[in-house]
Design a protein around this motif. Sequence first.
Motif, PDB file in Angstrom:
ATOM      1  N   THR A 245     -49.105  34.013 -38.934  1.00 20.21           N
ATOM      2  CA  THR A 245     -48.312  33.877 -37.705  1.00 20.21           C
ATOM      3  C   THR A 245     -49.149  33.367 -36.534  1.00 20.21           C
ATOM      4  OG1 THR A 245     -48.716  36.164 -36.966  1.00 20.21           O
ATOM      5  CG2 THR A 245     -46.833  35.793 -38.442  1.00 20.21           C
ATOM      6  N   GLN A 246     -50.426  33.008 -36.811  1.00 20.08           N
ATOM      7  CA  GLN A 246     -51.356  32.587 -35.761  1.00 20.08           C
ATOM      8  C   GLN A 246     -51.415  33.640 -34.657  1.00 20.08           C
ATOM      9  OE1 GLN A 246     -51.089  28.475 -34.515  1.00 20.08           O
ATOM     10  NE2 GLN A 246     -50.428  27.797 -36.551  1.00 20.08           N
ATOM     11  N   GLY A 247     -51.587  34.875 -35.095  1.00 18.31           N
ATOM     12  CA  GLY A 247     -51.640  36.004 -34.185  1.00 18.31           C
ATOM     13  C   GLY A 247     -53.042  36.571 -34.056  1.00 18.31           C
ATOM     14  N   ASN A 248     -53.098  37.836 -33.638  1.00 18.86           N
ATOM     15  CA  ASN A 248     -54.377  38.509 -33.415  1.00 18.86           C
ATOM     16  C   ASN A 248     -54.155  39.999 -33.610  1.00 18.86           C
ATOM     17  OD1 ASN A 248     -56.742  39.650 -32.383  1.00 18.86           O
ATOM     18  ND2 ASN A 248     -56.984  38.047 -30.827  1.00 18.86           N
ATOM     19  N   ILE A 249     -54.522  40.505 -34.775  1.00 17.09           N
ATOM     20  CA  ILE A 249     -54.231  41.902 -35.135  1.00 17.09           C
ATOM     21  C   ILE A 249     -55.541  42.643 -35.403  1.00 17.09           C
ATOM     22  CG2 ILE A 249     -53.096  43.441 -36.787  1.00 17.09           C
ATOM     23  CD1 ILE A 249     -51.059  41.233 -37.314  1.00 17.09           C
ATOM     24  N   THR A 250     -55.664  43.793 -34.793  1.00 17.65           N
ATOM     25  CA  THR A 250     -56.793  44.688 -35.067  1.00 17.65           C
ATOM     26  C   THR A 250     -56.289  45.847 -35.914  1.00 17.65           C
ATOM     27  OG1 THR A 250     -57.946  44.114 -33.022  1.00 17.65           O
ATOM     28  CG2 THR A 250     -58.551  46.185 -34.076  1.00 17.65           C
ATOM     29  N   ILE A 251     -56.864  46.008 -37.104  1.00 17.65           N
ATOM     30  CA  ILE A 251     -56.473  47.071 -38.036  1.00 17.65           C
ATOM     31  C   ILE A 251     -57.500  48.174 -37.910  1.00 17.65           C
ATOM     32  CG2 ILE A 251     -55.889  47.595 -40.420  1.00 17.65           C
ATOM     33  CD1 ILE A 251     -55.680  44.429 -40.753  1.00 17.65           C
ATOM     34  N   GLN A 252     -57.065  49.334 -37.488  1.00 13.30           N
ATOM     35  CA  GLN A 252     -57.983  50.416 -37.128  1.00 13.30           C
ATOM     36  C   GLN A 252     -58.315  51.308 -38.314  1.00 13.30           C
ATOM     37  OE1 GLN A 252     -55.332  51.907 -33.990  1.00 13.30           O
ATOM     38  NE2 GLN A 252     -56.791  51.175 -32.440  1.00 13.30           N
ATOM     39  N   ILE A 427     -41.540  48.394 -40.939  1.00 12.38           N
ATOM     40  CA  ILE A 427     -40.798  47.588 -39.968  1.00 12.38           C
ATOM     41  C   ILE A 427     -41.139  47.994 -38.531  1.00 12.38           C
ATOM     42  CG2 ILE A 427     -38.507  46.924 -39.144  1.00 12.38           C
ATOM     43  CD1 ILE A 427     -39.396  45.647 -41.837  1.00 12.38           C
ATOM     44  N   PRO A 428     -41.170  49.295 -38.178  1.00 15.52           N
ATOM     45  CA  PRO A 428     -41.579  49.653 -36.811  1.00 15.52           C
ATOM     46  C   PRO A 428     -42.975  49.153 -36.448  1.00 15.52           C
ATOM     47  CG  PRO A 428     -40.476  51.510 -37.836  1.00 15.52           C
ATOM     48  CD  PRO A 428     -40.659  50.478 -38.906  1.00 15.52           C
ATOM     49  N   LYS A 429     -43.887  49.142 -37.397  1.00 16.99           N
ATOM     50  CA  LYS A 429     -45.229  48.623 -37.103  1.00 16.99           C
ATOM     51  C   LYS A 429     -45.177  47.128 -36.802  1.00 16.99           C
ATOM     52  CE  LYS A 429     -47.804  52.082 -39.767  1.00 16.99           C
ATOM     53  NZ  LYS A 429     -48.561  52.369 -40.994  1.00 16.99           N
ATOM     54  N   LEU A 430     -44.382  46.404 -37.567  1.00 20.99           N
ATOM     55  CA  LEU A 430     -44.232  44.976 -37.299  1.00 20.99           C
ATOM     56  C   LEU A 430     -43.631  44.745 -35.913  1.00 20.99           C
ATOM     57  CD1 LEU A 430     -42.873  43.757 -40.757  1.00 20.99           C
ATOM     58  CD2 LEU A 430     -45.146  43.305 -39.803  1.00 20.99           C
ATOM     59  N   GLU A 431     -42.635  45.547 -35.564  1.00 16.46           N
ATOM     60  CA  GLU A 431     -42.004  45.411 -34.250  1.00 16.46           C
ATOM     61  C   GLU A 431     -42.996  45.710 -33.132  1.00 16.46           C
ATOM     62  OE1 GLU A 431     -37.341  46.445 -35.111  1.00 16.46           O
ATOM     63  OE2 GLU A 431     -38.759  48.112 -35.043  1.00 16.46           O
ATOM     64  N   SER A 432     -43.899  46.666 -33.359  1.00 18.79           N
ATOM     65  CA  SER A 432     -44.900  46.990 -32.340  1.00 18.79           C
ATOM     66  C   SER A 432     -45.874  45.843 -32.106  1.00 18.79           C
ATOM     67  CB  SER A 432     -45.678  48.248 -32.749  1.00 18.79           C
ATOM     68  OG  SER A 432     -46.629  47.964 -33.770  1.00 18.79           O
ATOM     69  N   LEU A 433     -45.982  44.943 -33.087  1.00 18.95           N
ATOM     70  CA  LEU A 433     -46.853  43.771 -32.965  1.00 18.95           C
ATOM     71  C   LEU A 433     -46.119  42.564 -32.388  1.00 18.95           C
ATOM     72  CD1 LEU A 433     -48.687  44.059 -36.423  1.00 18.95           C
ATOM     73  CD2 LEU A 433     -49.650  44.608 -34.164  1.00 18.95           C
ATOM     74  N   GLY A 434     -44.840  42.740 -32.091  1.00 15.85           N
ATOM     75  CA  GLY A 434     -44.081  41.668 -31.476  1.00 15.85           C
ATOM     76  C   GLY A 434     -43.100  40.960 -32.381  1.00 15.85           C
ATOM     77  N   ALA A 435     -42.943  41.456 -33.615  1.00 13.86           N
ATOM     78  CA  ALA A 435     -41.986  40.826 -34.524  1.00 13.86           C
ATOM     79  C   ALA A 435     -40.558  41.015 -34.013  1.00 13.86           C
ATOM     80  CB  ALA A 435     -42.128  41.423 -35.927  1.00 13.86           C
ATOM     81  N   ARG A 436     -39.753  39.958 -34.148  1.00  9.79           N
ATOM     82  CA  ARG A 436     -38.349  40.032 -33.737  1.00  9.79           C
ATOM     83  C   ARG A 436     -37.527  40.330 -34.983  1.00  9.79           C
ATOM     84  NH1 ARG A 436     -35.593  35.733 -31.169  1.00  9.79           N
ATOM     85  NH2 ARG A 436     -34.247  37.405 -30.435  1.00  9.79           N
ATOM     86  N   ILE A 437     -37.108  41.593 -35.102  1.00  8.71           N
ATOM     87  CA  ILE A 437     -36.371  42.064 -36.275  1.00  8.71           C
ATOM     88  C   ILE A 437     -35.203  42.900 -35.799  1.00  8.71           C
ATOM     89  CG2 ILE A 437     -36.510  43.425 -38.409  1.00  8.71           C
ATOM     90  CD1 ILE A 437     -39.518  42.914 -38.439  1.00  8.71           C
TER      91      ILE A 437
END
Length: 442
Positions: A245-252, A427-437
Motif C-alpha cells: 500500500t506504499q505505507g509505513n507500519i511499525t510492528i511492535q 479488521i479493527p487493526k487495519l482500520e486503525s492504520l487507515g484502511a477504509r473498510i
Amino acid sequence: MDTLAIEGGKPLSGFIKPAGSRNSALKLIYAALFSSEEVVLENVPDVISIDEDLAVIRSIGAMAEWSGNNRLIISGAGISSYEVPQEIGSRYRTAMLIAGPLLYRFGKALLPKYLGEFSEQPYNRLLDTWESLGIKVIDTGDHFLLDGSEAKGGQIHFKIPSHIGTDNAILSSIFANGETEITNASEEGEVEDLINFCRLIGADISNPEPKKIKIKCASNFKGAKFLVQPDKIEIATFAILAILTQGNITIQGVNKTVVIPLVHLLDKMGAKFAFEGNDLKVWSNGEILSHVNVDITPTPGINSAWQSMVTLLLTQANGESFVHDTVTINGFGFVKDLNRMGARINLAKPTEVGLVPVISDELYDLEKMGEPLSVARVEGPTKLKGTRLEISDFRYGAVQVAAALAAEGKSEVSGIEKVAKYMECFIPKLESLGARIWKVQK
C-alpha cells in the motif's frame, strides 16, 4: 455471512501490536494439563479457534478461564476421564495433542479421529512416534485407543520436519521412563515456546543443536506463568501490507529470530525496513522491487504460513519470480482470485520450470499421482483491480483482504468471519492504520 467493502489504494500507516501466536498458544494449552497447579498463559489470542481447544480440555474436566485481556488460567487438577468425547474431539485437529497429558495421568487415552476441514491429513507421524515410545495403539475406526503402560524413552526421527509431529513427540515423551531423542525436529518458533514452557513446569528437556531435542523422564509438573510469543503470520501480513500500500507500519514487540527469513527476503527484493529495538518498521515510497525465486520450506526457511502473502508481494516485483512450495501440495488456492484482480500467476509442475519436485507429504505417491502444481510463476509488476471475493478457506482470507487493500477501486469481500476465527481483531487493526473498510448492507 458478512460482506465487507474495502477501498483499495490507500497507504496504511501507524503502529500495530501483533496478537500472540495462536499456533503457540494451542499447544501450550495442552501442555498445561500435565500440572495440577494453576498455569497462567499471557498474550493468548482471544479467537474462536482457541476457544475450540479450550472446549476439548474442559470436556475431560480441566479448568480453563479467561482472566483479563489475553490472560488464560488453566489447571489439570479436575481431569477425570481419559476419553475425549467424540462430538468435541472429532471437530478439532489439534485435539490429538491431548494424548501426552492423558497418558501421563491415566496410562491410556481414547482419542476421536479428526473429521473436520482438512481431515485427509495423515496420522503416520503421530503413530510412528507412539510406536517409538512403546505406546500401543488400537485403531477402532473412529478412534485411537492408546495404551501407555509400557511407555519408555526412544529414538524418534522425522524424515521431514513436522510441526505438529514434533509437538506430539515432546508431549508424549516428557514423562516416559528413560531418555528420548528427537532428530530432524521442527525448528518453528512455536516449538521453541513449547520447549521453554515444558522446562518451566518441570520437564527435563534440552535443544542441544538445531533439529535435535533431548528429553529425560520427569514425574512431577508444577504451575507456571508464560508469555506467548507474537504471531509470525500477523507480523508478515502487516509488513507486506506496508509495502503493497506504499505505507509505513511499525510492528511492535517482534521476535527477531522468528522473522529473520522474512526480512532477508525483503532485503533481497529491495524493500525498506529497519529494526528499532524490538519493533520492526516497514515502509515504501514506491521503490522498484526486484524479482526473486523463493523456496517455501520448513523453518529456518520461508515457511508455508507466509507463502500466500509472499506470492501476493511478488505480483508487484519487477520481472518474473518463482515460488516453489515444498511443504504443501495444494497451497495456491488463492491464485485464481489474484488473477481475477489482474495478477499474472501461472501454476506449474516443478520439472516444467527446471526444478526438482520436493514433496513433504510422506504418503504422497509421486509415481502414481504425478507432480503437483507446486510452483507459481509470477510476472510483475501488475496493477490489481478491486472485485468481489469470497473467503472459502481460512488459510487465504488474509491474502484476499490484503489484495483488496492493494488494489485500485472497491472490493467486496464475504466470509470475513473465517479470518476472525483465527486472527484477533484483524479488521479493527487495519482500520486503525487507515484502511477504509465498511460493512455492506444487505
